[in-house]
Design an enzyme around this catalytic site. Structure first.
Site, PDB file in Angstrom:
ATOM      1  CB  CYS A  35      30.697  45.219  26.732  1.00 25.11           C
ATOM      2  SG  CYS A  35      29.095  45.234  25.297  1.00 25.11           S
ATOM      3  CB  CYS A 105      39.810  51.550  29.331  1.00 19.90           C
ATOM      4  SG  CYS A 105      39.938  49.413  29.386  1.00 19.90           S
TER       5      CYS A 105
END
Lengths: 278, 395
Positions: A35, A105
């Site tokens: 990822c 994030c």
């Protein structure tokens, strides 16, 4: 080049609490190499349910590292209960904001925290049980629905920015659009129900007002060459200042009461009173 | 504006290059006194027209082409679009297009949107590359078809520097009467090119990759190749590209081509030696690092190295602290969420693809700069690996 805040840069260049606790009370392991980002969070919880220590290891870009670092700082000293309420927006905010393409994030930070708390409590997270929508990044429908609700997402692009879903091959875009539509319709249906519980903190109220101003009111006023700024919120009294073509406009009072106040009452608290700055 | 260029260690020359001071000198008169329109009847404008013809001759000289085969454009992307769309309009019945999986977006994305652009459905063969980034000639041969309208294959890859045998491939295409285009944006000025010795029909180049300014490019069109303009308008470029010429930049590009011919040897000896030193020592001093792309069949200036278990953007930002400029094929730097299509096409494992860094040198780089990079890189990678949850598992 990404526009990172000073805070992001500080946490990236000098990350805090790097490492892994030897005997963690809970471990959250999210993301993967494929990822492009991954975070392993370990927490120590004392007998009173307070997080006494937290450490992280992160593989990822500057904002992934900074999000992890700031997360450990935020949660130290928090009770498990408080920490469970932490959102990805809280993490992004602690960093002075993140570029919108990098919001995932902060979501990774929140996910790791949740996983660590679940591990501590010995329960299984419901998120993983959803149906995988984005195969490239292994994102489930439950995660997507949650992000839409929590961060008030309104487009497939925003979903990708927050969850990464749809950022790979793009095959799931239609499904994302469908989930978005259903979720948004669901939220709208809930909103039309009368709100019994309107006990918002002032901070929540301000945030919500700003959001409505940014997303709906400003764009509409700008079409007519006007603009609006939030000046103050005191209890139910909202002070704003009208700018551009709106200031001094004969109908500004009407705009204020019939449009701005109405919108804010609909979407924030139905007792708000909007006044122009004198 | 002070952009700090004096302190920068610039190793990102496949992205763009410094405009050569000689090029700036050549351009200045055309940004100041000599502002005439090259199409004008008066001597004042006509002189500018003659300067453009001189620039055309300089470009032709570098490519081993005739001046009339040179069409000035605004950039490499315009040249690519012009060539490919021209071929499709020339052969509207031919519905097959061949390209590779590792093209620059200028060609890759164009080939993906041909249906919208032409209104016809095209079959597109996208040739695979192997783990060294090389094409398989057998699959190329097999994909050639009677209804192939155009083949577009880059001369050298921008990310890895790997060179494709485009001359050999063009020869096979021309035997079958198929038009061949090459995006040579990265190759021109770095390796010798002689269009008199091959059968390539179209070649794209971009000014800013060889020390000319941004905003000017060239499409080479072989004499006798059927051609349909992309920009229709005035008679500029002999009716092959409408629009008043970007005079100063064209003059600059001419001078840059002249300089490129002179520095070609330096590029392939001194610059290559610097690149080799950088690469060899990085691979030797940093564990779990690997070269991406064939070690020999490569441009002399490019080195693409993967540092496993760390992420490219984070590496670049640390390098940025020392004013070292390079690029990465990681997801986070591309603005998308996946690592570069070139790394994926080569099958670079995910552990390495996200941590790929491209160093691309130029004649302006020095040994001191290479030494400084060699001095800083090991600690940067080691520090980031300290943070990486995947690193200890491999130790």
């Amino acid at each position: 080049m990404w526009e990172y805040t000073d805070k992001v840069q500080q946490h990236f260049m000098n990350p805090q609490n790097v490492g892994e606790l030897e005997k963690p009370s809970g471990t959250g392991d999210v993301g993967s190499l494929s990822c492009g980002d991954a975070l392993k969070l370990t927490i120590e919880v004392d007998d009173n349910g307070i997080i006494t220590d937290a450490k992280f290891k992160t593989f990822g870009c500057a904002s992934a590292i900074a999000s992890s670092s700031v997360l450990t700082e935020i949660i130290k000293g928090m009770s498990i209960e408080e920490a469970s309420k932490l959102t990805n927006e809280d993490i992004a905010e602690a960093l002075g904001g993140l570029p919108k393409e990098k919001m995932h994030c902060s979501v990774m930070g929140r996910e790791a925290l949740e996983a660590a708390i679940a591990d501590f409590k010995g329960v299984i997270l419901p998120m993983a049980e959803g149906e995988v929508v984005c195969e490239c990044f292994g994102v489930t429908d439950l995660e997507i629905i949650r992000a839409i609700k929590e961060s008030d997402l309104r487009s497939v692009e925003e979903i990708t920015n927050f969850t990464k879903a749809g950022g790979g091959c793009g095959k799931c875009e239609d499904r994302l659009r469908e989930i978005l539509q259903q979720t948004v319709e669901g939220i709208a249906a809930e909103k039309t129900k009368p709100h019994k519980d309107q006990r918002m903190t002032t901070l929540q109220k301000i945030k919500k007002i700003e959001q409505v101003l940014e997303r709906e009111i400003k764009p509409t006023l700008k079409k007519d060459g006007g603009d609006i700024e939030l000046v103050d919120v005191d209890g139910d009294f909202v002070t704003v200042s009208l700018r551009g073509a709106c200031s001094g406009c004969q109908s500004s009072r009407t705009t204020l009461k019939e449009y701005v106040e109405k919108k804010l009452r609909e979407q924030v608290v139905d007792t708000l009173i909007v006044e122009e700055e004198k | 504006m002070n952009c700090g260029s004096e302190k920068v260690i610039y190793m990102d020359n496949n992205a763009t290059t410094r405009v050569a001071p000689e090029v700036v000198d050549a351009m200045m008169p055309f940004l100041t006194d000599c502002y005439g329109n090259p199409s004008s009847m008066h001597t004042f404008g006509g002189m500018v027209g003659r300067a453009i013809e001189q620039a055309r001759a300089q470009v032709a000289e570098l490519l081993g082409a005739d001046p009339e085969e040179i069409v000035f454009t605004s950039c490499g992307t315009e040249s690519d679009s012009t060539a490919i769309l021209s071929a499709l309009q020339t052969y509207p019945e031919n519905r097959h297009v061949m390209t590779t999986r590792v093209e620059h977006p200028a060609v890759k994305n164009l080939c993906e949107s041909l249906t919208q652009l032409t209104g016809h459905k095209h079959r597109t063969t996208r040739l695979m590359v192997d783990e060294d980034g090389l094409l398989d000639m057998e699959s190329y041969k097999q994909a050639l078809s009677d209804d192939t309208a155009i083949i577009s294959i880059m001369w050298a890859n921008n990310e890895t520097g790997v060179i494709f045998p485009v001359e050999e491939m063009a020869a096979m295409a021309s035997e079958r009467g198929i038009l061949f285009h090459t995006d040579a944006v990265q190759a021109v000025g770095k390796i010798p090119i002689n269009m008199r010795k091959n059968t390539i029909d179209f070649l794209s180049l971009s000014g800013h990759k060889l020390h000319a300014p941004k905003g000017v490019g060239v499409l080479y069109v072989r004499k006798g190749t059927p051609f349909v303009p992309f920009l229709n308008g005035g008679h500029q470029e002999r009716g092959r590209r409408g629009g008043t010429e970007n005079v100063a930049s064209i003059i600059g590009l001419g001078r840059a081509c002249e300089l490129a011919a002179q520095s070609l040897q330096d590029e392939n000896t001194r610059v290559k030696a610097l690149r080799d030193k950088l690469e060899k020592e990085l691979l030797a001093t940093i564990p779990k690092s690997m070269l991406n792309g064939h070690p020999e069949k490569r441009l002399p200036n490019t080195s693409n190295i993967s540092f496993e278990f760390v992420e490219g953007e984070a590496i670049l930002l640390h390098m940025n602290q020392y004013n070292i400029c390079a690029s990465s094929g990681s997801a986070c730097t591309s603005g998308s969420l996946e690592p570069s299509h070139v790394m994926r096409a080569m099958g670079v494992p995910f552990t390495a693809a996200h941590g790929s860094i491209r160093f691309s040198l130029s004649i302006y780089n020095t040994e001191e700069e290479v030494d400084l990079v060699l001095d800083k890189m090991p600690a940067i990678i080691a520090n980031l690996r300290e943070l990486s949850p995947f690193w200890e598992e491999t130790e």
